[in-house]
Scaffold this active site. Structure first.
Site, PDB file in Angstrom:
ATOM      1  N   LYS A 179      35.644  43.294  37.205  1.00  0.00           N
ATOM      2  CA  LYS A 179      36.809  44.444  36.131  1.00  0.00           C
ATOM      3  C   LYS A 179      35.395  44.929  35.226  1.00  0.00           C
ATOM      4  CE  LYS A 179      40.806  41.356  36.490  1.00  0.00           C
ATOM      5  NZ  LYS A 179      41.384  40.563  35.830  1.00  0.00           N
ATOM      6  N   LYS A 237      45.478  43.061  47.468  1.00  0.00           N
ATOM      7  CA  LYS A 237      46.906  42.157  47.443  1.00  0.00           C
ATOM      8  C   LYS A 237      47.889  42.773  46.405  1.00  0.00           C
ATOM      9  CE  LYS A 237      46.242  38.438  44.128  1.00  0.00           C
ATOM     10  NZ  LYS A 237      46.232  37.588  43.396  1.00  0.00           N
ATOM     11  N   LYS A 270      50.305  42.209  40.307  1.00  0.00           N
ATOM     12  CA  LYS A 270      50.832  41.786  39.510  1.00  0.00           C
ATOM     13  C   LYS A 270      50.378  43.045  38.528  1.00  0.00           C
ATOM     14  CE  LYS A 270      50.407  37.343  37.298  1.00  0.00           C
ATOM     15  NZ  LYS A 270      49.659  37.547  37.206  1.00  0.00           N
TER      16      LYS A 270
END
Ligand code: TRP
Length: 341
Positions: free
Chosen positions: A112, A197, A200
């Site tokens: 990230k 994956k 969300k």
């Protein structure tokens, strides 16, 4: 009874992946078989750029959806992380036990932060310290088991290391937790990118089925799922990840198994159609219950208020013990009014 703790981050609308991979198991198994604590981890929703109003909205929505998915406040504890001070209180103490190197080795941090820097953005310090807060979430409750997806296994491993280290240095304080991968749950992949994956947070709509998607939207997304070259339906995770993902979703929704479902489908088209309908059917009751709960916001608020109260009572003694053990001077209790004279 084992205490189980898990958390869901309100950084995006909850997805079919959250439901089949976690929430459904929490409702069907964990809350019945364990002393289960489920937390909407809103503090974790601020480690990257965030919009305050959206965070608030998503936090309430996640709570409502957890209840809609079947978590029963009579059986388990559901609460919002920021309502219970013990998380932040313990997190700082654990920062004094964790090392800088340990944090920088976390895969999620590396990914990230690299992505953020590549975009020319700055990286919040909380992104680096995030796993310590997550360790605090777990250790404050004395949780023995933490059901999470495998992307979180490294973070739970860190919580274990910190618990062991703290206990060795300062005396036995924490239960040493372990990650449990959900037994029945599917690992649902993005329909457009079946090797990653169905998360969300990467709000790229077409490959993600949200729990609140209308049937038409679900149908469109599933029918447009990326499949693999070839025509027969076979279950092969490596070679045919797109088809395997559909088979796993269908299996998770219907209680079948992917291999035998493969053999009863003649074409990709037929598989997609059945999968879409199975997903719509699985989400129907959750959506209906969500609608009812939205009509009664006072109920959800009351569940969260009571949940936070229960959570505080569970976490407080352990965090107090950790404060004492590490050398912080206990505050002097306020003398009772009469005794003071
Ligand atoms: N980090 C988890 C995730 O991104 C969420 C989380 C925060 C969590 N604290 C937790 C999960 C404690 C389990 C236990 O999904």
């Amino acid at each position: 009874m084992t205490r189980v703790f898990s958390g869901v981050k309100p950084t995006g609308h909850l997805t079919l992946g959250n439901y089949l991979g976690a929430m459904r198991q929490w409702a069907a198994v964990d809350q019945h078989e364990a002393d289960a604590v489920f937390c909407i981890v809103d503090l974790h929703g601020m480690t990257v750029d965030h919009d305050p109003a959206r965070l608030r909205r998503l936090t309430r929505q996640a709570a409502t959806l957890l209840l809609a998915a079947g978590l029963d406040p009579e059986l388990c504890t559901v609460f919002v992380q920021s309502h219970v001070d013990e998380h932040a209180r313990l997190s700082y103490v654990l920062e004094c036990v964790a090392t800088d190197g340990e944090m920088r080795r976390m895969i999620q941090y590396k990914d990230k932060s690299a992505r953020e820097r590549a975009r020319g953005g700055s990286v919040r310090l909380s992104l680096l310290t995030y796993p310590v807060l997550m360790a605090a979430d777990i250790l404050a409750y004395g949780a023995g088991e933490v059901p999470v997806g495998d992307d979180q296994a490294q973070h739970v491993e860190l919580a274990r290391d910190l618990a062991v280290r703290f206990n060795q240095r300062y005396g036995h304080t924490f239960v040493v937790p372990k990650a449990t991968l959900p037994r029945v749950a599917a690992r649902v992949m993005n329909l457009q990118e079946p090797t990653s994956k169905m998360g969300k947070s990467d709000d790229s709509g077409p490959g993600i089925v949200y729990l609140l998607d209308e049937p038409d939207v679900v149908r469109r997304k599933v029918l447009r799922a990326v499949t693999d070259s070839g025509r027969e339906v076979v279950y092969d995770r490596e070679g045919r990840p797109g088809v395997a993902n559909l088979l796993e979703i269908l299996a998770a929704c219907t209680g079948g198994n992917p291999e035998s479902l493969a053999s009863v489908h003649q074409s990709y088209g037929a598989l997609k159609k059945d999968t879409a309908e199975a997903v719509i059917e699985a989400l129907g009751p959750v959506q209906a219950r969500h609608k009812e709960l939205c009509a009664d916001p006072g109920y959800v608020e009351e569940v969260l208020r009571h949940g936070a109260e229960k959570a505080r009572a569970m976490a407080r003694p352990t965090v107090d013990t950790a404060y004492r053990a590490i050398g912080l001077l206990p505050p002097v209790a306020e003398p009772a009014l009469n005794a003071a004279r």
